[in-house]
Design an enzyme around this catalytic site. Sequence first.
Site, PDB file in Angstrom:
ATOM      1  N   ASN A  26       0.810  -1.218   0.000  1.00 20.93           N
ATOM      2  CA  ASN A  26       0.000   0.000   0.000  1.00 20.93           C
ATOM      3  C   ASN A  26       0.845   1.271   0.000  1.00 20.93           C
ATOM      4  OD1 ASN A  26      -2.482   1.761   0.749  1.00 20.93           O
ATOM      5  ND2 ASN A  26      -1.055   2.081   2.466  1.00 20.93           N
ATOM      6  N   PHE A  37       3.313  13.766  -5.252  1.00 25.68           N
ATOM      7  CA  PHE A  37       3.480  15.211  -5.115  1.00 25.68           C
ATOM      8  C   PHE A  37       2.108  15.871  -5.200  1.00 25.68           C
ATOM      9  CE2 PHE A  37       7.735  13.978  -6.384  1.00 25.68           C
ATOM     10  CZ  PHE A  37       8.563  14.885  -5.713  1.00 25.68           C
ATOM     11  N   GLN A  91      10.127  15.599 -10.321  1.00 26.37           N
ATOM     12  CA  GLN A  91       9.196  14.752  -9.576  1.00 26.37           C
ATOM     13  C   GLN A  91       9.239  13.302 -10.061  1.00 26.37           C
ATOM     14  OE1 GLN A  91       5.174  16.221  -9.515  1.00 26.37           O
ATOM     15  NE2 GLN A  91       5.774  18.296  -8.937  1.00 26.37           N
ATOM     16  N   SER A 128      -4.113   2.353  -8.751  1.00 27.89           N
ATOM     17  CA  SER A 128      -5.022   3.489  -8.923  1.00 27.89           C
ATOM     18  C   SER A 128      -5.529   3.488 -10.356  1.00 27.89           C
ATOM     19  CB  SER A 128      -4.278   4.799  -8.642  1.00 27.89           C
ATOM     20  OG  SER A 128      -5.046   5.910  -9.036  1.00 27.89           O
ATOM     21  N   TYR A 154       2.873  10.098 -11.504  1.00 32.84           N
ATOM     22  CA  TYR A 154       2.145   9.216 -10.587  1.00 32.84           C
ATOM     23  C   TYR A 154       1.374   8.160 -11.383  1.00 32.84           C
ATOM     24  CZ  TYR A 154      -1.070   7.673  -6.925  1.00 32.84           C
ATOM     25  OH  TYR A 154      -1.794   6.900  -6.029  1.00 32.84           O
ATOM     26  N   GLY A 155       0.712   8.600 -12.458  1.00 26.71           N
ATOM     27  CA  GLY A 155      -0.031   7.661 -13.280  1.00 26.71           C
ATOM     28  C   GLY A 155       0.854   6.577 -13.864  1.00 26.71           C
ATOM     29  N   LYS A 207       1.860   3.995 -11.203  1.00 22.64           N
ATOM     30  CA  LYS A 207       0.802   3.052 -10.877  1.00 22.64           C
ATOM     31  C   LYS A 207       0.497   2.119 -12.052  1.00 22.64           C
ATOM     32  CE  LYS A 207       0.039   4.104  -6.601  1.00 22.64           C
ATOM     33  NZ  LYS A 207       0.316   3.133  -5.517  1.00 22.64           N
ATOM     34  N   THR A 222      -8.217  11.309   2.088  1.00 20.63           N
ATOM     35  CA  THR A 222      -6.967  10.998   2.768  1.00 20.63           C
ATOM     36  C   THR A 222      -6.009  12.177   2.657  1.00 20.63           C
ATOM     37  OG1 THR A 222      -5.929  10.048   0.793  1.00 20.63           O
ATOM     38  CG2 THR A 222      -7.212   8.548   2.187  1.00 20.63           C
TER      39      THR A 222
END
Length: 299
Positions: A115, A120, A131, A167, A220-221, A224, A255
């Site tokens: 998990n 960012f 990043q 995600s 980030y995409g 994941k 969150t």
Amino acid sequence: MIPPAAAVLAAQTASAASRIALVTGANKGIGFYIALQLAMSGLFGRVILGCRDATRGEAAVSQIESHLSAMKPQSSASSTCVSFLPLTLGETQSHRALRETLEEQYGKLDVLVNNAAMAFKGADPTPHEEQCKPTLDVNFRGTVVLTEELLPLIRRGDDARIVNVASMAGRLSQIVSTDLRSKLSSPDLSMSSLQEYVDQYEKDVVDGTYRQKGWGGSNYGMSKLAVIAATRVWARDEAANGVKVNCCCPGYCDTDMTSHKGPRPPEEGAKNAVIPATMENVPTGQFFQNYEISDWLTS
């Protein structure tokens, strides 16, 4: 649709008292609720929270213990032990120390829930190219290295499972290039090839050519997406060892990671990981979202 209630069904061949689950990044948010729900399921003798911060980790353990003590004494969950072990995802020595402790104390690991992750904030002034590496290092590379470190213990587990929290940001359709999409979704993809593609993405982001080459626009995409692709690789490669490997999207949850903008409560998002961690006759190589299996290839 798989009902959330299915997440509390055990594989009847396994002895709950001897089963060990580890949840990374479990001191808050979705990870906390995954650990809590696993502990409350009564399917494990011990649930371990792997966290960077010892103070927060121990506080989360105390919270879960309070929930368990409030349950009826006859509940099987009331006897579940909950504990904390230090883990900094992406640090090799931390991974090794965790594996050595698990080896010494338990000799196996039945369920691993990956998990822990980072992202960012949208308002962060760090340039996109700067990043990229830290995002990939934690979310993808760290997850891969930790999982490979723990796989020998997982292979000894009873009804062994790995669940990777991904995600919908990792949807395959973010990749513009049909050639890259085909390579990343190939049933013959190897882990080494996947790592090479991720390395190439990072290089292309740094030199500013990633859009021309057909990559997506989100670090980030991509991290994941790579986790989902890794799930499919492990599911294929570990089938002979009896390890079931799945991934999930918790949804857009309330969150810290989302700056509390997500509408879904984290305890609801957590169920998407708990279902493949605990359901009977679990499949392998699947992507769960909204409490059911989803088709990542067409999403």
